[in-house]
Design a protein around this motif. Structure first.
Motif, short mmCIF file in Angstrom:
data_model
loop_
_atom_site.label_atom_id
_atom_site.label_comp_id
_atom_site.label_asym_id
_atom_site.label_seq_id
_atom_site.Cartn_x
_atom_site.Cartn_y
_atom_site.Cartn_z
N LYS A 1 44.06 91.00 26.91
CA LYS A 1 43.20 92.07 27.43
C LYS A 1 42.87 91.77 28.88
O LYS A 1 42.60 90.62 29.23
CB LYS A 1 41.92 92.16 26.60
N CYS A 2 42.91 92.82 29.70
CA CYS A 2 42.55 92.68 31.11
C CYS A 2 41.55 93.77 31.46
O CYS A 2 41.83 94.96 31.25
CB CYS A 2 43.79 92.79 31.99
N ILE A 3 40.41 93.37 31.96
CA ILE A 3 39.42 94.31 32.48
C ILE A 3 39.46 94.17 34.00
O ILE A 3 39.15 93.10 34.55
CB ILE A 3 38.00 94.01 31.96
N THR A 4 39.88 95.24 34.69
CA THR A 4 40.03 95.19 36.14
C THR A 4 38.67 94.98 36.81
O THR A 4 37.62 95.18 36.19
CB THR A 4 40.64 96.50 36.67
N TYR B 1 40.35 82.69 24.36
CA TYR B 1 39.58 82.23 25.52
C TYR B 1 39.63 83.26 26.64
O TYR B 1 40.56 84.07 26.74
CB TYR B 1 40.05 80.86 26.01
N ASP B 2 38.60 83.24 27.47
CA ASP B 2 38.44 84.19 28.58
C ASP B 2 38.67 83.47 29.90
O ASP B 2 38.28 82.31 30.07
CB ASP B 2 37.04 84.79 28.59
N ILE B 3 39.25 84.18 30.84
CA ILE B 3 39.39 83.70 32.21
C ILE B 3 38.80 84.77 33.12
O ILE B 3 39.44 85.79 33.39
CB ILE B 3 40.86 83.44 32.58
N PRO B 4 37.57 84.55 33.57
CA PRO B 4 36.91 85.58 34.39
C PRO B 4 37.34 85.52 35.86
O PRO B 4 37.83 84.49 36.33
CB PRO B 4 35.43 85.24 34.24
N ASN B 5 37.14 86.64 36.53
CA ASN B 5 37.29 86.72 37.99
C ASN B 5 38.66 86.29 38.52
O ASN B 5 38.75 85.60 39.53
CB ASN B 5 36.20 85.88 38.68
N THR B 6 39.72 86.70 37.84
CA THR B 6 41.05 86.45 38.39
C THR B 6 41.39 87.57 39.37
O THR B 6 40.64 88.55 39.50
CB THR B 6 42.12 86.42 37.28
N MET B 7 42.54 87.48 40.03
CA MET B 7 42.93 88.53 40.97
C MET B 7 43.19 89.85 40.25
O MET B 7 43.08 90.92 40.84
CB MET B 7 44.17 88.09 41.75
N MET B 8 43.51 89.77 38.93
CA MET B 8 43.73 90.98 38.14
C MET B 8 42.44 91.49 37.52
O MET B 8 42.36 92.63 37.08
CB MET B 8 44.73 90.67 37.01
#
Length: 197
Positions: free
Chosen positions: A139-142, A96-103
């Motif tokens: 995975k984290c996309i800044t 699952y994806d969590i968009p627009n976090t602080m990271m």
């Protein structure tokens, strides 16, 4: 006496012959039905479902991911529970994806936690999997569009899962430590069972 045996044999043969052509139809509460040829049925047994069998199924609901004490994010997911013959269960979380976090935009990979036993003290299915060597993709996309992390990370100290039955579904509490990340993560899912098709 011989006549009685012949009559009993004739009756048995006639029932057997009729059974080859008869079918049994079972209609479930959800309206679906299944048909079986009576001659193909070796045994019919009735009994209560085990706690694991009762829980088995796919669930839909909201997963709340807490990143330390800094932020909390909600996302809808559909985990699935399967029952094992020994009374334990397996729990599968989808990616699952969590968009627009602080990271930035986060993705947590699919994972299955196997052989979760029922714990009388917890009154729930519970497993501490800190030392199981399980890995999960993260995975984290800044916000600038750069992939800062994109790998499989070991789930370490403090990683556990607890599955409780609620009034209208289940609650899954899943604190976990992803690799060497400095902050702990904790996911709490609350949802209802999907109806069988």
């Amino acid at each position: 006496m011989k006549k009685l045996y012949i009559l009993a044999l004739a009756l048995t043969l006639s029932i057997s012959a009729a059974a080859q052509t008869q079918v049994m139809r079972v209609t479930l509460n959800n309206g679906s039905s299944q048909t079986f040829h009576v001659g193909d049925i070796a045994e019919i047994t009735f009994g209560e479902e085990t706690p694991a069998q009762k829980l088995a199924g796919e669930y839909y609901g909201t997963n709340t991911l807490a990143v330390g004490s800094v932020a909390t994010y909600n996302v809808d997911i559909t985990p699935e529970i399967t029952a094992n013959e020994d009374g334990t269960i397996n729990l599968s979380f989808p990616e699952y994806d969590i968009p627009n976090t602080m990271m930035g935009n986060l993705t947590l990979g699919a994972i299955t936690l196997s052989n979760i036993p029922y714990d009388e003290a917890e009154n729930a299915f519970f497993l501490d999997y800190s030392n199981a060597g399980l890995k999960q993709h993260f995975k984290c996309i800044t916000p600038q569009g750069v992939a800062s992390m994109d790998s499989d990370y070991t789930l370490g100290t403090g990683s556990s899962v607890k599955i409780e039955v609620t009034e209208d579904g289940i609650k899954i509490t899943n604190p976990f430590k992803l690799g060497a990340m400095p902050f702990p993560l904790s996911a709490t899912f609350e949802g209802k069972k999907k109806e069988a098709k």
